[in-house]
Enzyme design. Structure first.
Site, mmCIF file in Angstrom:
data_model
loop_
_atom_site.group_PDB
_atom_site.id
_atom_site.type_symbol
_atom_site.label_atom_id
_atom_site.label_comp_id
_atom_site.label_asym_id
_atom_site.label_seq_id
_atom_site.Cartn_x
_atom_site.Cartn_y
_atom_site.Cartn_z
ATOM 1 N N ASP A 1 -0.219 5.257 0.602
ATOM 2 C CA ASP A 1 -0.503 6.282 1.617
ATOM 3 C C ASP A 1 -0.419 5.658 3.010
ATOM 4 O O ASP A 1 -1.084 4.672 3.290
ATOM 5 C CB ASP A 1 -1.928 6.859 1.443
ATOM 6 N N ASP B 1 -1.441 -0.075 6.112
ATOM 7 C CA ASP B 1 -1.633 0.666 7.373
ATOM 8 C C ASP B 1 -3.089 0.629 7.822
ATOM 9 O O ASP B 1 -3.412 1.170 8.865
ATOM 10 C CB ASP B 1 -1.209 2.132 7.190
ATOM 11 N N ASP C 1 0.860 -1.181 0.000
ATOM 12 C CA ASP C 1 0.000 0.000 0.000
ATOM 13 C C ASP C 1 0.905 1.242 0.000
ATOM 14 O O ASP C 1 2.097 1.149 0.339
ATOM 15 C CB ASP C 1 -0.892 -0.051 1.250
HETATM 16 MG MG LIG Z 1 -2.841 3.341 3.311
#
Ligand SMILES: [Mg+2]
Length: 311
Positions: A33, A250, A31
């Site tokens: 961001d 995240d 991932d």
């Molecule tokens: Mg993310």
């Protein structure tokens, strides 16, 4: 719930490494961001770790629900930070929208409540769309309503991230969706963007929920945790095998669930949306869906993985 079914999240440490963690995958689904960067700022240690994984022969796929850029623009961003990759190593929901419509042999026009990331991908796929950008609230919006004209060619509504979200846009999206034949596609349902600051930044999921509420319809969602993104990756990398991948993210209800639902091992990093406390809450949870939100492993940040990589 059967206690044997309960999952637990372990910190990646020397003993897990000794049991062959790094040899257990050849594809890294990463991932962006909250894992690699916060907006224009790389997260310390992340870039070096991805470079080290690449150097040891791992194939890195950048997989983002963020629809604000086309794949070429993400590639440019990766290159600027020194991240390895080619365009086929980038999987974004902007690309997935175009691929999905193409798979449906869509021939009409798309109303996009989103940004140029989506329209750029649509153009590359030869799919017609209405323009994006500001559509501000008219001074006299009550008078504006009877004057509002809809394009009869529109046959799909796509909702992604749109920082120009406005009352006219919501009205148009919902009005196009009155026709049950109109396709309704959401890029993703992320509620917020990760940020280093003490702020809550609305994500595409906020706008998807608004359009679903006003239209009374449910969008087909393409981003993580749904499998469509993996299918798109597999089209470009036919040798990819879920058993030989690790998903690093995240966020629990997108990245981690994407892995747990589809048999991919998962690593949570704590530099974005979710905390270890969130994981512990789900570990105590009694619902089976709670189990899907528990990663196999966690690290404070992606940079903490680098110490284990000997290249
Ligand atoms: Mg993310």
């Amino acid at each position: 719930m059967d206690l044997k079914m309960r999952r637990t999240c372990k910190k990646l440490d020397d003993s897990i490494m000794a049991s062959g963690f790094l040899d257990s995958f050849d594809y890294v689904l990463c991932d962006c961001d909250g894992v690699l960067w916060h907006g224009p700022n790389p997260i310390p240690g992340s870039i070096e770790t991805v470079q080290a994984l690449h150097k040891m022969g791992k194939h890195i796929i950048y997989i983002t629900n963020n629809s604000t850029k086309a794949r070429e623009e993400y590639l440019e961003k990766c290159a600027k930070f020194g991240l390895p990759g080619k365009v086929e190593d980038i999987m974004s929901t902007s690309y997935c929208v175009a691929a999905y419509l193409k798979s449906k042999h869509f021939q009409r026009k798309v109303y996009v409540l989103g940004s140029t990331g989506i329209t750029f991908e649509l153009q590359k796929a030869g799919i017609d769309h209405l323009p994006v950008g500001p559509d501000p609230v008219p001074e006299d919006w009550v008078k504006w309503i009877p004057e509002l004209k809809l394009d009869p060619e529109v046959g799909a509504v796509v909702v992604g991230f749109d920082h120009y979200i406005s009352y006219p846009k919501l009205t148009k999206a919902a009005s196009y969706l009155r026709d049950p034949e109109t396709l309704f596609i959401a890029t993703n349902r992320d509620e917020q963007f990760p940020t280093e600051r003490n702020l809550t930044i609305p994500g595409a999921g906020t706008f998807v929920a608004a359009v679903e509420t006003v239209s009374g319809r449910t969008a087909v969602s393409l981003g993580k945790p749904h499998k469509y993104m993996f299918d798109c990756i597999k089209e470009m990398h036919p040798d990819i095998d879920v058993n030989k991948c690790v998903m690093i993210g995240d966020r629990l209800n997108t990245d981690i669930m994407f892995g747990t639902k589809h048999g991919i091992k998962t690593l949570l990093v704590l530099t974005g949306i979710n905390s270890l406390e969130d994981v512990h809450e789900y570990e105590k949870g009694s619902q089976e869906t709670d189990q899907l939100l528990i990663p196999d492993y966690y690290l404070t940040c992606l940079g903490d993985l680098q110490q284990f990589i000997k290249v």
